[in-house]
Design a protein around this motif. Structure first.
Motif, PDB file in Angstrom:
ATOM      1  N   SER A  63       0.882  -1.164   0.074  1.00 52.50           N
ATOM      2  CA  SER A  63       0.019   0.113   0.127  1.00 52.50           C
ATOM      3  C   SER A  63       0.777   1.352  -0.030  1.00 52.50           C
ATOM      4  CB  SER A  63      -0.944  -0.160   1.082  1.00 52.50           C
ATOM      5  OG  SER A  63      -0.208   0.183   2.296  1.00 52.50           O
ATOM      6  N   ASN A  64       2.289   1.261  -0.454  1.00 51.27           N
ATOM      7  CA  ASN A  64       3.061   2.549  -0.589  1.00 51.27           C
ATOM      8  C   ASN A  64       2.484   3.619  -1.250  1.00 51.27           C
ATOM      9  OD1 ASN A  64       5.133   4.135  -1.296  1.00 51.27           O
ATOM     10  ND2 ASN A  64       6.082   3.387   0.219  1.00 51.27           N
ATOM     11  N   SER A  66       3.549   5.567  -3.184  1.00 50.30           N
ATOM     12  CA  SER A  66       4.228   5.745  -4.547  1.00 50.30           C
ATOM     13  C   SER A  66       3.905   4.738  -5.571  1.00 50.30           C
ATOM     14  CB  SER A  66       5.758   5.907  -4.372  1.00 50.30           C
ATOM     15  OG  SER A  66       6.149   7.134  -3.674  1.00 50.30           O
ATOM     16  N   ARG A  88      -5.141   6.545   1.563  1.00 46.42           N
ATOM     17  CA  ARG A  88      -3.899   6.204   0.598  1.00 46.42           C
ATOM     18  C   ARG A  88      -4.054   6.396  -0.844  1.00 46.42           C
ATOM     19  NH1 ARG A  88       0.347   4.113   2.493  1.00 46.42           N
ATOM     20  NH2 ARG A  88       0.220   3.417   4.723  1.00 46.42           N
ATOM     21  N   HIS A 368       5.637  -5.833   3.672  1.00 47.88           N
ATOM     22  CA  HIS A 368       5.901  -4.465   4.537  1.00 47.88           C
ATOM     23  C   HIS A 368       4.582  -4.044   4.884  1.00 47.88           C
ATOM     24  CE1 HIS A 368       6.694  -0.556   5.970  1.00 47.88           C
ATOM     25  NE2 HIS A 368       7.986  -0.817   5.768  1.00 47.88           N
ATOM     26  N   VAL A 369       3.473  -4.636   4.489  1.00 44.86           N
ATOM     27  CA  VAL A 369       2.112  -3.906   4.927  1.00 44.86           C
ATOM     28  C   VAL A 369       1.737  -4.810   6.063  1.00 44.86           C
ATOM     29  CG1 VAL A 369       0.992  -3.188   2.825  1.00 44.86           C
ATOM     30  CG2 VAL A 369       1.143  -5.567   3.397  1.00 44.86           C
ATOM     31  N   GLU A 382      11.467   1.372   2.485  1.00 45.39           N
ATOM     32  CA  GLU A 382      10.853   0.677   1.243  1.00 45.39           C
ATOM     33  C   GLU A 382      11.620   1.585   0.045  1.00 45.39           C
ATOM     34  OE1 GLU A 382       6.636   1.319   2.091  1.00 45.39           O
ATOM     35  OE2 GLU A 382       6.612  -0.839   1.128  1.00 45.39           O
ATOM     36  N   ILE A 393      11.141   5.108  -0.682  1.00 43.99           N
ATOM     37  CA  ILE A 393      10.006   5.656  -0.902  1.00 43.99           C
ATOM     38  C   ILE A 393       8.973   5.682   0.484  1.00 43.99           C
ATOM     39  CG2 ILE A 393       9.306   5.265  -3.552  1.00 43.99           C
ATOM     40  CD1 ILE A 393       8.138   2.607  -2.955  1.00 43.99           C
ATOM     41  N   ARG A 394       9.757   5.051   1.393  1.00 44.92           N
ATOM     42  CA  ARG A 394       9.250   5.150   2.849  1.00 44.92           C
ATOM     43  C   ARG A 394      10.679   5.035   3.646  1.00 44.92           C
ATOM     44  NH1 ARG A 394       4.475   2.838   6.065  1.00 44.92           N
ATOM     45  NH2 ARG A 394       5.289   2.787   8.053  1.00 44.92           N
TER      46      ARG A 394
END
Ligand SMILES: Cc1ncc(COP(=O)(O)O)c(C=O)c1O
Length: 413
Positions: A63-64, A66, A88, A368-369, A382, A393-394
């Motif tokens: 869910s990032n 980017s 998001r 990661h989620v 991330e 991006i994170r």
């Protein structure tokens, strides 16, 4: 073709040696290939001709913002399951009319949030939820588009925790309840029935299971048509299996072909909600070997960083980012968490020495989620690779991030 590959014994993501990423951002860390994400999306999207279908990426798998933005720019819609996921996708620039809201426990606040954003549809999962959405729609003086998520009563195989379409599962409306709900909705001034949806589980390898779902959806759509209601969408859900260690796996294009064949006499637009089959092989998790203790290879990534092995007994291939430098051995690869279940792989043949960087493959989906701060560990960064460039991006969480929402009481109440 995979965009993670060895060149002269060095693991690359696209045109970047992943050891460069580990050097710059440390480990544990997640690395994604933009090209793989795009190719996986295209494998679905290009199998539809214009307006025939819509791919609604399952945000829960990765869910990032980017990543969501790059999929949105390719035309993806989104399957969301919470107010947080709605926020998001909107931040990521999603078209609200390509957002479908699934989930069995939508709160009043989430329903209002979805209505205010003017999303495509709410997937209704119970009679009570339908009545609640109607009440809220009346209060908001609006008409809300809804889809009935039915439970096709199919046992799709896979791990017990990822089956969702059996009679005993908590998801969707049982087959014999669908017509009752559709009749109610058609007589409501505040609800508008636009489709049917189902989702039978995850990591499904047998395309026949999807064909079965398509048969049910077709039968129900016909029955609903017979009561005078036209539908716009038929949503077969997500769940296509991917290769973690297996060599045979189904292709998105074959899934789309089979579903189109099953629904060839229908006029509704087909929706699919793939998650893992877009994000899974687009990501790896990097981790360093901290210590060797007998048979144990102790790495710096724990079950808080990647919970799939501990949660589902999931298997991931683990490889050394530099081949041929260390001796191969059979290891039990364990993380730093104070739980005996913090095991990444058992009896695993791998070249490794202390200080080496390893890549845990196919970690893009539900990686990661699902990470947490257990043992007060900071969530990993991330990084997105695009050709010979890479960008964080994170960021890795800081110690301040860990405690920023806590209140440090200094005196007694
Ligand atoms: C309703 C729904 N749609 C789609 C998905 C995506 O599944 P997958 O990642 O296996 O494609 C899920 C996952 O659990 C889901 O619950």
């Amino acid at each position: 073709m995979s965009n993670f590959f060895y060149k002269d014994g060095v693991l690359f993501c696209e045109d970047v040696p992943v050891s460069d990423i580990a050097l710059k951002y440390g480990t544990p860390s997640y690395v994604y290939s933009k090209k793989t994400l795009e190719d996986n999306f295209d494998a679905y999207s290009n199998s539809f001709i214009e307006n025939e279908g819509m791919v609604c990426f399952s945000v829960k798998s990765l869910s990032n913002i980017s990543i969501l933005r790059l999929l949105s720019e390719k035309g993806s819609g989104f399957d969301i399951v919470s107010g947080g996921e709605l926020e998001r996708v909107i931040v990521a620039g999603a078209d609200p009319k390509k957002i479908i809201f699934t989930g069995i426990a939508k709160t009043n606040a989430e329903i209002i949030q979805g209505i205010k954003k003017d999303i495509l549809s709410f997937n209704i999962e119970s009679e009570s939820e339908m009545l609640r959405i109607e009440r809220i729609a009346k209060k908001e003086k609006t008409i809300v588009d809804v889809t009935i998520r039915f439970n096709p009563e199919i046992d799709s195989g896979g791990h017990e925790y990822i089956k969702t379409g059996r009679k005993k599962d908590k998801f969707g409306i049982l087959l014999d309840g669908v017509l009752k709900l559709s009749k109610y909705i058609s007589s409501s001034d505040s609800l508008n029935l636009i489709g049917l949806s189902c989702h039978i589980g995850s990591q499904i390898f047998d395309l026949n299971d999807f064909k079965e779902s398509a048969k049910y959806i077709k039968k129900l759509a016909r029955e609903i048509n017979n009561t005078g209601i036209e539908l716009k969408f038929l949503d077969i859900g997500g769940g296509l299996g991917i290769s973690y260690t297996e060599s045979d796996f189904p292709f998105p294009g074959d899934l789309v072909k089979d579903i189109k064949k099953e629904l060839n006499d229908r006029n509704e637009k087909i929706i699919l909600e793939p998650g893992r089959s877009i994000s899974g092989n687009a990501g790896i998790m990097l981790t360093s070997v901290e210590y060797i203790k007998g048979k144990y290879l102790i790495v710096d990534a724990g079950m808080n960083d990647l919970i799939r092995p501990a949660l589902y007994g999931a298997k991931h291939d683990v490889i050394n980012v530099k081949k041929g430098k260390s001796k191969a051995n059979n290891w039990t690869i364990v993380g730093p968490i104070c739980e005996s279940s913090d095991v990444l792989a058992k009896d695993y043949l791998l070249e490794a020495s202390e200080g080496d960087v390893l890549a845990v493959k196919t970690a893009g989906a539900y990686g990661h989620v699902m990470s947490s701060n257990y043992n007060s560990r900071r969530k990993p960064p991330e990084i997105l690779v695009d050709g010979n460039k890479f960008k964080v991006i994170r960021k890795r969480e800081s110690y301040d991030d860990l405690i920023k929402n806590e209140v440090n009481i200094e005196s007694e109440f």
